[in-house]
Scaffold this motif. Structure first.
Motif, PDB file in Angstrom:
ATOM      1  N   ASN A  80      43.262  31.596  43.542  1.00  0.00           N
ATOM      2  CA  ASN A  80      41.810  31.457  43.504  1.00  0.00           C
ATOM      3  C   ASN A  80      41.397  30.571  44.670  1.00  0.00           C
ATOM      4  N   THR A  81      41.242  31.179  45.841  1.00  0.00           N
ATOM      5  CA  THR A  81      40.927  30.413  47.050  1.00  0.00           C
ATOM      6  C   THR A  81      39.488  29.928  47.083  1.00  0.00           C
ATOM      7  N   SER A 105      40.785  45.555  44.678  1.00  0.00           N
ATOM      8  CA  SER A 105      41.609  44.388  44.380  1.00  0.00           C
ATOM      9  C   SER A 105      43.036  44.801  44.030  1.00  0.00           C
ATOM     10  N   PRO A 106      44.022  43.999  44.424  1.00  0.00           N
ATOM     11  CA  PRO A 106      45.421  44.307  44.097  1.00  0.00           C
ATOM     12  C   PRO A 106      45.628  44.471  42.594  1.00  0.00           C
ATOM     13  N   SER A 131      35.252  34.957  45.173  1.00  0.00           N
ATOM     14  CA  SER A 131      34.059  35.744  44.869  1.00  0.00           C
ATOM     15  C   SER A 131      33.264  36.059  46.130  1.00  0.00           C
ATOM     16  N   LEU A 132      32.541  37.149  46.065  1.00  0.00           N
ATOM     17  CA  LEU A 132      31.688  37.546  47.188  1.00  0.00           C
ATOM     18  C   LEU A 132      30.669  36.452  47.483  1.00  0.00           C
ATOM     19  N   GLU A 133      30.164  35.816  46.443  1.00  0.00           N
ATOM     20  CA  GLU A 133      29.172  34.753  46.612  1.00  0.00           C
ATOM     21  C   GLU A 133      29.738  33.601  47.446  1.00  0.00           C
ATOM     22  N   VAL A 134      30.946  33.167  47.125  1.00  0.00           N
ATOM     23  CA  VAL A 134      31.562  32.070  47.863  1.00  0.00           C
ATOM     24  C   VAL A 134      31.869  32.498  49.292  1.00  0.00           C
ATOM     25  N   LEU A 138      38.795  39.506  50.627  1.00  0.00           N
ATOM     26  CA  LEU A 138      37.548  39.719  51.364  1.00  0.00           C
ATOM     27  C   LEU A 138      37.474  38.847  52.618  1.00  0.00           C
ATOM     28  N   SER A 139      36.604  39.224  53.528  1.00  0.00           N
ATOM     29  CA  SER A 139      36.310  38.374  54.679  1.00  0.00           C
ATOM     30  C   SER A 139      35.759  37.043  54.170  1.00  0.00           C
ATOM     31  N   GLY A 140      36.334  35.943  54.613  1.00  0.00           N
ATOM     32  CA  GLY A 140      35.899  34.635  54.146  1.00  0.00           C
ATOM     33  C   GLY A 140      36.670  34.122  52.952  1.00  0.00           C
ATOM     34  N   ALA A 141      37.640  34.898  52.474  1.00  0.00           N
ATOM     35  CA  ALA A 141      38.417  34.484  51.296  1.00  0.00           C
ATOM     36  C   ALA A 141      39.474  33.435  51.634  1.00  0.00           C
TER      37      ALA A 141
END
Length: 202
Positions: free
Chosen positions: A179-180, A170-171, A137-140, A38-41
């Motif tokens: 787990n970034t 997701s892959p 996660s989307l939250e992070v 995701l963007s920001g991952a």
């Protein structure tokens, strides 16, 4: 998206200097490291940090970053599903040229669709494509939001935003899942380096 076949008047010119020659000069194998998430991952951050580590070892590298590519090669594309597919197709063909040049090419793209990533993998030999899933996660990702994309998307100012109004697949079986959202950048780079060693790249 259907693939346009090259004209019958176009003939592939085989170079006398092969990929193997270039890899021998570089003293390492070439490969595509495909960072997705995701963007920001943390894809770009991790790709560039990995490149720095490789550069200190004397490796030939290049990072293809999602935002940078859209300033030139893919400046004519929007963010519809079709344009996203074409964006990834172009990047995949470019990355393929980089590995023929003997380079470790690191691509940092959301690349939200499994079919597109599978298609890019099929462009090269099995060991030439290593998919790295930046699992966050989307939250992070929203908490990070350094570019303000999620906030603008929530306000309806950005359409077709992955993770909100557009899906991310997701892959299924990546070569590496990191787990970034919890792992430090240095520890994440360590995992990528171990992957490269395990595959005999470095």
């Amino acid at each position: 998206m259907s693939k346009q076949l090259p004209s019958k008047d176009i003939v592939w010119h085989q170079s006398t200097i092969t990929r193997q020659h270039r890899e021998a000069l570089n003293n390492h194998r070439s490969v595509i490291l495909w960072f997705t998430g995701l963007s920001g991952a943390g894809k770009s951050t991790l790709a560039h940090a990995t490149e720095e580590r490789l550069s200190r070892m004397g490796c030939r590298t290049f990072v293809l970053d999602g935002d940078n590519v859209r300033h030139g090669l893919c400046a004519d594309l929007g963010f519809s599903d079709q344009d996203r597919m074409e964006n990834i197709r172009r990047v995949g063909e470019l990355a393929k040229l980089f590995i023929e040049a003997g380079v470790i090419v690191l691509t940092a793209f959301i690349s939200p669709f499994q079919a597109d990533r599978t298609r890019m993998r099929s462009l090269v030999n099995e060991d030439d494509f290593l998919e790295i899933y930046c699992d966050c996660s989307l939250e992070v990702c929203e908490k990070r939001d350094v570019k303000g994309f999620y906030r603008r998307a929530r306000l309806g100012k950005i359409k077709n935003f992955t993770g909100l109004s557009s899906s991310y697949e997701s892959p299924v079986n990546p070569e590496l899942r990191i787990n970034t959202g919890e792992l430090s950048l240095s520890a994440s780079v360590d995992q990528v380096m171990e992957l490269l060693k395990a595959h005999g790249i470095i």
